[in-house]
Design a protein around this motif. Structure first.
Motif, PDB file in Angstrom:
ATOM      1  N   VAL A   1       0.602  -0.942   0.014  1.00  0.00           N
ATOM      2  CA  VAL A   1       0.002   0.043   0.010  1.00  0.00           C
ATOM      3  C   VAL A   1       1.082   1.150  -0.137  1.00  0.00           C
ATOM      4  CG1 VAL A   1      -1.859   1.226   1.197  1.00  0.00           C
ATOM      5  CG2 VAL A   1      -1.570  -1.149   1.367  1.00  0.00           C
ATOM      6  N   HIS A   2       1.039   1.948  -1.092  1.00  0.00           N
ATOM      7  CA  HIS A   2       1.748   2.947  -1.301  1.00  0.00           C
ATOM      8  C   HIS A   2       1.332   4.273  -0.554  1.00  0.00           C
ATOM      9  CE1 HIS A   2      -0.608   5.626  -3.933  1.00  0.00           C
ATOM     10  NE2 HIS A   2      -1.024   4.692  -4.601  1.00  0.00           N
ATOM     11  N   GLY A   3       2.308   5.130  -0.252  1.00  0.00           N
ATOM     12  CA  GLY A   3       1.966   6.405   0.509  1.00  0.00           C
ATOM     13  C   GLY A   3       1.504   7.524  -0.298  1.00  0.00           C
ATOM     14  N   PHE A   4       1.407   8.868   0.432  1.00  0.00           N
ATOM     15  CA  PHE A   4       0.966  10.123  -0.202  1.00  0.00           C
ATOM     16  C   PHE A   4       1.784  10.254  -1.483  1.00  0.00           C
ATOM     17  CE2 PHE A   4       0.832  14.730   0.096  1.00  0.00           C
ATOM     18  CZ  PHE A   4      -0.403  14.934  -0.064  1.00  0.00           C
ATOM     19  N   THR A   5       1.300  10.602  -2.552  1.00  0.00           N
ATOM     20  CA  THR A   5       1.904  10.885  -3.876  1.00  0.00           C
ATOM     21  C   THR A   5       2.779   9.632  -4.364  1.00  0.00           C
ATOM     22  OG1 THR A   5       3.912  12.026  -3.180  1.00  0.00           O
ATOM     23  CG2 THR A   5       1.870  13.295  -3.302  1.00  0.00           C
TER      24      THR A   5
ATOM     25  N   VAL B   1      -8.458  10.136   2.943  1.00  0.00           N
ATOM     26  CA  VAL B   1      -8.010   9.174   3.517  1.00  0.00           C
ATOM     27  C   VAL B   1      -9.082   7.967   3.568  1.00  0.00           C
ATOM     28  CG1 VAL B   1      -7.417   7.916   5.854  1.00  0.00           C
ATOM     29  CG2 VAL B   1      -6.341  10.007   5.026  1.00  0.00           C
ATOM     30  N   GLU B   2     -10.384   8.559   3.764  1.00  0.00           N
ATOM     31  CA  GLU B   2     -11.711   7.442   3.299  1.00  0.00           C
ATOM     32  C   GLU B   2     -11.629   7.066   2.234  1.00  0.00           C
ATOM     33  OE1 GLU B   2     -13.229   6.471   5.835  1.00  0.00           O
ATOM     34  OE2 GLU B   2     -12.115   7.641   7.089  1.00  0.00           O
TER      35      GLU B   2
ATOM     36  N   MET C   1       1.763   6.974   4.342  1.00  0.00           N
ATOM     37  CA  MET C   1       0.655   7.471   4.585  1.00  0.00           C
ATOM     38  C   MET C   1      -0.291   6.174   4.299  1.00  0.00           C
ATOM     39  SD  MET C   1      -2.013  10.415   3.166  1.00  0.00           S
ATOM     40  CE  MET C   1      -3.206   9.499   2.458  1.00  0.00           C
ATOM     41  N   GLY C   2       0.390   5.339   3.335  1.00  0.00           N
ATOM     42  CA  GLY C   2      -0.440   3.852   3.387  1.00  0.00           C
ATOM     43  C   GLY C   2      -0.745   3.356   4.557  1.00  0.00           C
ATOM     44  N   GLY C   3       0.363   3.323   5.500  1.00  0.00           N
ATOM     45  CA  GLY C   3       0.023   2.862   6.917  1.00  0.00           C
ATOM     46  C   GLY C   3      -1.238   3.343   7.502  1.00  0.00           C
ATOM     47  N   THR C   4      -1.406   4.495   7.341  1.00  0.00           N
ATOM     48  CA  THR C   4      -2.599   5.014   7.867  1.00  0.00           C
ATOM     49  C   THR C   4      -3.836   4.522   7.171  1.00  0.00           C
ATOM     50  OG1 THR C   4      -1.567   7.204   8.241  1.00  0.00           O
ATOM     51  CG2 THR C   4      -4.079   7.218   8.270  1.00  0.00           C
ATOM     52  N   VAL C   5      -3.773   4.382   5.883  1.00  0.00           N
ATOM     53  CA  VAL C   5      -4.781   3.558   5.457  1.00  0.00           C
ATOM     54  C   VAL C   5      -5.209   2.106   5.860  1.00  0.00           C
ATOM     55  CG1 VAL C   5      -5.740   2.790   2.907  1.00  0.00           C
ATOM     56  CG2 VAL C   5      -4.688   5.103   3.326  1.00  0.00           C
TER      57      VAL C   5
ATOM     58  N   ASP D   1      -7.170   9.794  13.511  1.00  0.00           N
ATOM     59  CA  ASP D   1      -6.760   9.171  14.698  1.00  0.00           C
ATOM     60  C   ASP D   1      -5.986   7.725  14.670  1.00  0.00           C
ATOM     61  OD1 ASP D   1      -5.730   8.554  17.543  1.00  0.00           O
ATOM     62  OD2 ASP D   1      -7.779   8.807  18.425  1.00  0.00           O
ATOM     63  N   VAL D   2      -4.626   7.798  14.086  1.00  0.00           N
ATOM     64  CA  VAL D   2      -4.084   6.456  13.839  1.00  0.00           C
ATOM     65  C   VAL D   2      -3.733   5.518  15.159  1.00  0.00           C
ATOM     66  CG1 VAL D   2      -2.089   5.329  12.901  1.00  0.00           C
ATOM     67  CG2 VAL D   2      -3.120   7.468  11.710  1.00  0.00           C
ATOM     68  N   GLU D   3      -3.467   6.230  15.963  1.00  0.00           N
ATOM     69  CA  GLU D   3      -3.186   5.409  17.398  1.00  0.00           C
ATOM     70  C   GLU D   3      -4.507   4.575  17.922  1.00  0.00           C
ATOM     71  OE1 GLU D   3      -1.371   7.776  20.272  1.00  0.00           O
ATOM     72  OE2 GLU D   3       0.207   8.535  19.008  1.00  0.00           O
ATOM     73  N   LYS D   4      -5.769   5.267  17.841  1.00  0.00           N
ATOM     74  CA  LYS D   4      -7.066   4.811  18.102  1.00  0.00           C
ATOM     75  C   LYS D   4      -7.117   3.505  16.980  1.00  0.00           C
ATOM     76  CE  LYS D   4     -11.768   5.662  18.423  1.00  0.00           C
ATOM     77  NZ  LYS D   4     -12.906   6.698  17.916  1.00  0.00           N
ATOM     78  N   GLU D   5      -6.716   3.699  15.784  1.00  0.00           N
ATOM     79  CA  GLU D   5      -7.229   2.689  14.905  1.00  0.00           C
ATOM     80  C   GLU D   5      -6.102   1.482  15.165  1.00  0.00           C
ATOM     81  OE1 GLU D   5      -9.717   2.471  12.951  1.00  0.00           O
ATOM     82  OE2 GLU D   5     -10.340   4.708  12.993  1.00  0.00           O
TER      83      GLU D   5
END
Length: 184
Positions: free
Chosen positions: A30-34, A78-79, A107-111, A174-178
């Motif tokens: 899962v790639h990141g931002f841009t 992100v959604e 940012m792929g980690g956030t997704v 809120d990445v920590e919550k996820e």
């Protein structure tokens, strides 16, 4: 064997490459931002080669709005990327992949944290964006960027038009919550 993959998401074509498709275990990169499925630094391709040597099928794809997939980057949030990834996972399950891992880069980690469900066997975060609203994207709240956003409806970043929906969403992530919900 390598196969091109095309998946309909919100009426648009999401494109990717499935490598070593005969393997039973699948790692989705899962790639990141841009970023995109090919990544300028070729890290994703090199990682894919190493994973294949360990008998993994590997899917590299580009989110909607990122070439070669359809869509406009300006519409990315992100959604929307979470929806893309969930659709990709569902599609890959329909092809018979039941042991699925996710590797989120930046940012792929956030997704990945938002798309995760308990059927995922492994999650890897590769220099992921965990301080999403505090550090990573706070530059969009400077006076100059806010003025550009108000005038144009986007902020130009390294040739990418970053849309208002994404920028408005930043403080809500809120990445920590996820991450605290993850068990694998």
């Amino acid at each position: 064997m390598t196969r091109n993959i095309q998946i309909k998401v919100r009426g648009l074509n999401l494109k990717g490459v499935l490598e070593n498709s005969e393997a039973r275990k699948l790692m989705i990169l899962v790639h990141g931002f841009t970023g995109d499925m090919n990544e300028q630094d070729k890290i994703s391709k090199n990682l894919s080669t190493k994973l294949q040597e360990h008998n993994f099928a590997v899917l590299r794809f580009s989110f909607i709005g990122t070439l070669p997939s359809d869509g406009d980057f300006r519409d990315m949030t992100v959604e929307s990327e979470t929806d893309d990834l969930r659709t990709v996972i569902k599609h890959m399950r329909s092809l018979g992949y039941l042991e699925i891992g996710l590797l989120g880069k930046s940012m792929g980690g956030t997704v990945v944290t938002k798309a995760y469900d308990e059927s995922i066997k492994a999650v890897i975060f590769w220099y992921s964006t965990f301080n999403f609203s505090k550090d990573a994207f706070m530059n969009y709240y400077r006076e100059t960027e806010q003025k550009e956003l108000k005038e144009k409806g986007y902020v130009l970043t390294d040739g990418y038009k970053v849309g208002k929906k994404f920028i408005d969403q930043i403080p809500t992530i809120d990445v920590e919550k996820e991450t605290s919900k993850m068990v694998c």
